[in-house]
Design a protein around this motif. Structure first.
Motif, PDB file in Angstrom:
ATOM      1  N   PHE A 123       0.830  -1.201   0.000  1.00  0.00           N
ATOM      2  CA  PHE A 123       0.000   0.000   0.000  1.00  0.00           C
ATOM      3  C   PHE A 123       0.870   1.259   0.000  1.00  0.00           C
ATOM      4  CE2 PHE A 123      -1.927   3.556   2.193  1.00  0.00           C
ATOM      5  CZ  PHE A 123      -3.112   3.704   1.493  1.00  0.00           C
ATOM      6  N   VAL A 124       1.886   1.294   0.854  1.00  0.00           N
ATOM      7  CA  VAL A 124       2.737   2.488   0.944  1.00  0.00           C
ATOM      8  C   VAL A 124       3.493   2.705  -0.362  1.00  0.00           C
ATOM      9  CG1 VAL A 124       4.731   3.504   2.133  1.00  0.00           C
ATOM     10  CG2 VAL A 124       2.895   2.447   3.452  1.00  0.00           C
ATOM     11  N   VAL A 125       3.998   1.643  -0.977  1.00  0.00           N
ATOM     12  CA  VAL A 125       4.684   1.781  -2.271  1.00  0.00           C
ATOM     13  C   VAL A 125       3.708   2.317  -3.321  1.00  0.00           C
ATOM     14  CG1 VAL A 125       5.776   0.495  -4.162  1.00  0.00           C
ATOM     15  CG2 VAL A 125       6.484   0.095  -1.796  1.00  0.00           C
ATOM     16  N   ALA A 126       2.496   1.772  -3.352  1.00  0.00           N
ATOM     17  CA  ALA A 126       1.488   2.253  -4.305  1.00  0.00           C
ATOM     18  C   ALA A 126       1.126   3.710  -4.026  1.00  0.00           C
ATOM     19  CB  ALA A 126       0.245   1.365  -4.239  1.00  0.00           C
ATOM     20  N   MET A 127       1.029   4.067  -2.755  1.00  0.00           N
ATOM     21  CA  MET A 127       0.726   5.454  -2.386  1.00  0.00           C
ATOM     22  C   MET A 127       1.832   6.387  -2.874  1.00  0.00           C
ATOM     23  SD  MET A 127       0.207   7.010   1.440  1.00  0.00           S
ATOM     24  CE  MET A 127       1.899   6.750   1.939  1.00  0.00           C
ATOM     25  N   LEU A 128       3.095   5.999  -2.665  1.00  0.00           N
ATOM     26  CA  LEU A 128       4.210   6.828  -3.119  1.00  0.00           C
ATOM     27  C   LEU A 128       4.250   6.925  -4.638  1.00  0.00           C
ATOM     28  CD1 LEU A 128       6.951   5.631  -0.607  1.00  0.00           C
ATOM     29  CD2 LEU A 128       5.703   7.804  -0.591  1.00  0.00           C
ATOM     30  N   ALA A 129       3.938   5.822  -5.323  1.00  0.00           N
ATOM     31  CA  ALA A 129       3.882   5.846  -6.791  1.00  0.00           C
ATOM     32  C   ALA A 129       2.771   6.787  -7.266  1.00  0.00           C
ATOM     33  CB  ALA A 129       3.661   4.439  -7.338  1.00  0.00           C
ATOM     34  N   GLY A 130       1.625   6.747  -6.589  1.00  0.00           N
ATOM     35  CA  GLY A 130       0.533   7.653  -6.932  1.00  0.00           C
ATOM     36  C   GLY A 130       0.904   9.115  -6.710  1.00  0.00           C
ATOM     37  N   MET A 131       1.629   9.374  -5.628  1.00  0.00           N
ATOM     38  CA  MET A 131       2.073  10.742  -5.365  1.00  0.00           C
ATOM     39  C   MET A 131       3.045  11.216  -6.442  1.00  0.00           C
ATOM     40  SD  MET A 131       2.497  10.331  -1.246  1.00  0.00           S
ATOM     41  CE  MET A 131       3.318  11.867  -0.947  1.00  0.00           C
TER      42      MET A 131
END
Length: 144
Positions: A123-131
Motif C-alpha cells: 500500500f505504501v509503495v502504491a501510495m508513493l507511486a501515486g504521489m
C-alpha cells in the motif's frame, strides 16, 4: 539550535501521532473498514477517535490564531485557497475510495510499516507511486 528544536519537535509530534494511531485502532484496516461499513456490521468506535481529533485540531487552531507567530518559526503558513473545485472533489473522492478499499490512509499506513506487513508495504509503495504520478502529471499539465 532552532533547526534542532524544529526537528526534535517534528519527531516528537510524529511519535505521539503514531502512538495515538496505534492505541486508537487506526492501524487495523479491518476496524477502519468496519467503521466505513455503515450499512453492514458498523463499528462506531472510530467515531470517538475522529471526534477527539477534530476537537484537538479545533482547539489547536483557535489557540494558533490568537498567537502573533509560531514558537519555532517566523510566521504561520495558513492555507490561502478556499475554493472547492473539481481537483479537490476528485482528490477527496480518490482518497475516500482508497481508504475504504484498503482500510488505510497515509498516516496510519506509514505508522503500520513498523509491523513489517507485506500488504501495508505494498500500500505504501502504491501510495508513493501515486504521489509521484500526480506530481509528474501536474508538471506536464502546468507546462502547457
Amino acid at each position: 539550535m532552532i533547526q534542532s528544536l524544529r526537528l526534535a519537535t517534528a519527531l516528537l509530534s510524529g511519535l505521539v501521532f503514531g502512538v495515538g494511531l496505534a492505541l486508537s485502532g487506526m492501524l487495523d484496516p479491518a476496524r477502519v473498514r468496519g467503521f466505513l461499513d455503515v450499512t453492514g456490521a458498523w463499528d462506531p468506535t472510530l467515531a470517538f477517535v475522529l471526534a477527539g481529533a477534530v476537537t484537538a485540531s479545533g482547539l489547536g487552531t483557535a489557540l494558533a490564531r490568537r498567537l502573533r507567530r509560531p514558537v519555532l518559526a517566523n510566521s504561520f503558513d495558513w492555507p490561502t485557497r478556499s475554493r472547492i473545485d473539481f481537483a479537490l472533489i476528485l482528490g477527496a473522492g480518490l482518497f475516500g475510495v482508497g481508504w475504504g478499499l484498503s482500510g488505510f490512509c497515509p498516516g496510519p499506513a506509514v505508522a503500520a510499516l513498523s509491523g513489517r506487513s507485506l500488504p501495508v508495504a505494498v500500500f505504501v509503495v502504491a501510495m508513493l507511486a501515486g504521489m509521484a504520478a500526480h506530481g509528474a502529471a501536474r508538471r506536464v499539465l502546468l507546462v502547457r
